[in-house]
Write a protein that holds these residues in place. Sequence first.
Motif, mmCIF file in Angstrom:
data_model
loop_
_atom_site.group_PDB
_atom_site.id
_atom_site.type_symbol
_atom_site.label_atom_id
_atom_site.label_comp_id
_atom_site.label_asym_id
_atom_site.label_seq_id
_atom_site.Cartn_x
_atom_site.Cartn_y
_atom_site.Cartn_z
ATOM 1 N N ASP A 127 30.849 53.633 40.672
ATOM 2 C CA ASP A 127 30.306 54.806 41.364
ATOM 3 C C ASP A 127 29.957 54.502 42.816
ATOM 4 O O ASP A 127 28.927 54.941 43.337
ATOM 5 N N GLY A 128 30.808 53.688 43.437
ATOM 6 C CA GLY A 128 30.626 53.381 44.842
ATOM 7 C C GLY A 128 29.631 52.282 45.149
ATOM 8 O O GLY A 128 29.394 51.969 46.318
ATOM 9 N N VAL A 129 29.043 51.677 44.126
ATOM 10 C CA VAL A 129 28.058 50.607 44.341
ATOM 11 C C VAL A 129 28.643 49.288 43.853
ATOM 12 O O VAL A 129 29.143 49.189 42.721
ATOM 13 N N ARG A 130 28.572 48.262 44.693
ATOM 14 C CA ARG A 130 29.116 46.944 44.352
ATOM 15 C C ARG A 130 28.009 46.070 43.775
ATOM 16 O O ARG A 130 26.917 45.974 44.346
ATOM 17 N N HIS A 131 28.282 45.442 42.644
ATOM 18 C CA HIS A 131 27.339 44.553 41.977
ATOM 19 C C HIS A 131 27.992 43.175 41.837
ATOM 20 O O HIS A 131 29.115 43.079 41.331
ATOM 21 N N ARG A 179 35.708 50.839 33.811
ATOM 22 C CA ARG A 179 36.127 52.003 34.594
ATOM 23 C C ARG A 179 36.041 51.759 36.098
ATOM 24 O O ARG A 179 36.359 52.652 36.892
ATOM 25 N N GLY A 180 35.594 50.558 36.513
ATOM 26 C CA GLY A 180 35.433 50.292 37.935
ATOM 27 C C GLY A 180 36.508 49.365 38.470
ATOM 28 O O GLY A 180 37.515 49.094 37.815
ATOM 29 N N THR A 181 36.290 48.880 39.680
ATOM 30 C CA THR A 181 37.171 47.878 40.284
ATOM 31 C C THR A 181 36.466 46.537 40.252
ATOM 32 O O THR A 181 35.234 46.460 40.289
#
Length: 646
Positions: free
Chosen positions: A527-531, A512-514
């Motif tokens: 949710d706006g946090v990059r891992h 569900r993310g980029t």
Amino acid sequence: MFDTVLVANRGEIAVRVIRTLRALGVRSVAVFSDADADARHVREADAAVRIGPAPAAESYLSIDRLLEAAARTGAQAVHPGYGFLAENADFARACEAAGLVFVGPPADAIALMGDKIRAKETVAAAGVPVVPGSSGSGLSDGQLAEAARAIGMPVLLKPSAGGGGKGMRLVRAQEALADEIAAARREARASFGDDTLLVERWVDTPRHIEIQVLADGHGHVIHLGERECSLQRRHQKIIEEAPSVLLDEEIRAAMGEAAVQAARSCGYRGAGTVEFIVPGGDPSSYYFMEMNTRLQVEHPVTELVTGVDLVEWQLRVAAGEHLPYAQEDVTLTGHAVEARLCAEDPARGFLPSGGTVLRLREPQGEGVRTDSGLSEGTEVGSLYDPMLSKVIAYGPDRASALRKLRAALAGTVTLGVQTNAGFLRRLLAHPAVVAGDLDTGLVERVVDELVPADVPEEVYEAAAAVRLDALRPKAEGWTDPFSVPSGWRLGGEPRPVAFPLRVTDPVEYTPRGTHTVTEDTVAVTLDGVRHTFHRAADWLGRDGDAWHVRDHDPVAASLTRSAHSGADSLTAPMPGTVTVVKVAVGDEVSAGESLLVVEAMKMEHVISAPHAGTVTELDVTPGTTVAMDQVLAVVAPHDEEGTARP
């Protein structure tokens, strides 16, 4: 100084010794078993000799083959490292008989201090305080139990011939003594070839502090301060530091002098360590535990705070040189902390792990040192010790050393083999560790806080991102929409792409993310946090932790479960060797009854019956090599009338 030295060991300690030999201009000779033919220590030595097949008994523990290798390469001395034959008096004598210098203490000192019972008697006679315990050697099971009852529970069972925590058992209840004595004897016999035990009083909330000694062959003995080794699991050290926050200068000097007297009492020569158990509430009441007549795993922290290369002085002393230091010349500057990186899986109860190192990143730089035997492509098996490397940090004070070590562990990558790096990083951040409020039971008390219960969602997101990237067409120009993993459907709303994945339990995960995927990394934003993760094959790593994210095939899993009756089957929790089989097909067993023992990397794991029932399948015998999750046996449960259900 010698021209050529044979290093009778493997892994990180062999690489470490070779480094100092190179600095001294001394030719190094490595030895290797078939399992280590392409190992790092083999590649870094000036010469290397095959000494046998993979099992240690036929290679690294073969005195004859080691001596033959020394003769073939013109070695004048043998450095034993630690483990294997490092504390074997027969090996030291055999080296001497062959005209070789053993880089270690005299054989008689090894034999004396290697027998914990005689060692305690000897140092006690020299005025060194010892832990109350049994007296005499060769005690029977009954005599050990009687001594334990006389001392008072709890007690510690210890192999007389060994070290490193192997075979040690803490016993708190008298009714458990018989089983624990049997288990301690079995492990001691497997590890050291000698099942002689002693029993000692258990000191609650103890601290484990050891003193580094250095002695030349001319009667001069000094100590190089202490190391705190209280952070342990299953009596195995995992974090060590120098100096200890517990000791003041007066107690440090007193313990140092006691260690020097212990070394003098056995005619010691070379580098050695005297270990003490210290009540945390009264550091002036310290007791001698044992003396390790070799270089210690944790020697780098002493080197960093004293500036003394211990391997160099082992070699110089062995070559007949005088120590140039008086005791007043030794100063401790700054603080150093070491973490032992081991092939084990914290999420599976720290069971030994194995595999191929697919991607490796080891920290180095200002104030950080890594002693390692690893390289990309290294095969980590179940035959040898699980320790892979050591990460050591140095700073002007304890807080800075801890901070550097946490950062170094976060930057450690060993994809392909599960390690304890992330666990150690979290341990070093625990408030009790930061405060220096340590004891040997601390890790066991807080272990559950340091092992994440669940796999973070971003791990599945990253794994799905890698699979999405692999599915996307790479050619330029027109793209068939059916070939793009977008969920597009003819005449309908797009349906999200889901991936069946598994780390522990299977999940159906829809990304569900980029994402940004490269050959070595994958970055996901949720949710706006990059891992950001390191990646190699199906492995992902971040901050010292690693996850093996496999594709899950529910059909194949269902077929496997039906073939072996699911919960009725007993599987190997780790790759290893079956050492004990207590049952046969047709035997009736009770719930929790121990049926088999699997050993890997010198660690035993008991396989117990999951429920009362009948053994209907038994696929192994003592000596069988097994893979992780391999079915060992099947126990069919009893029905309500007490007969085995099919």
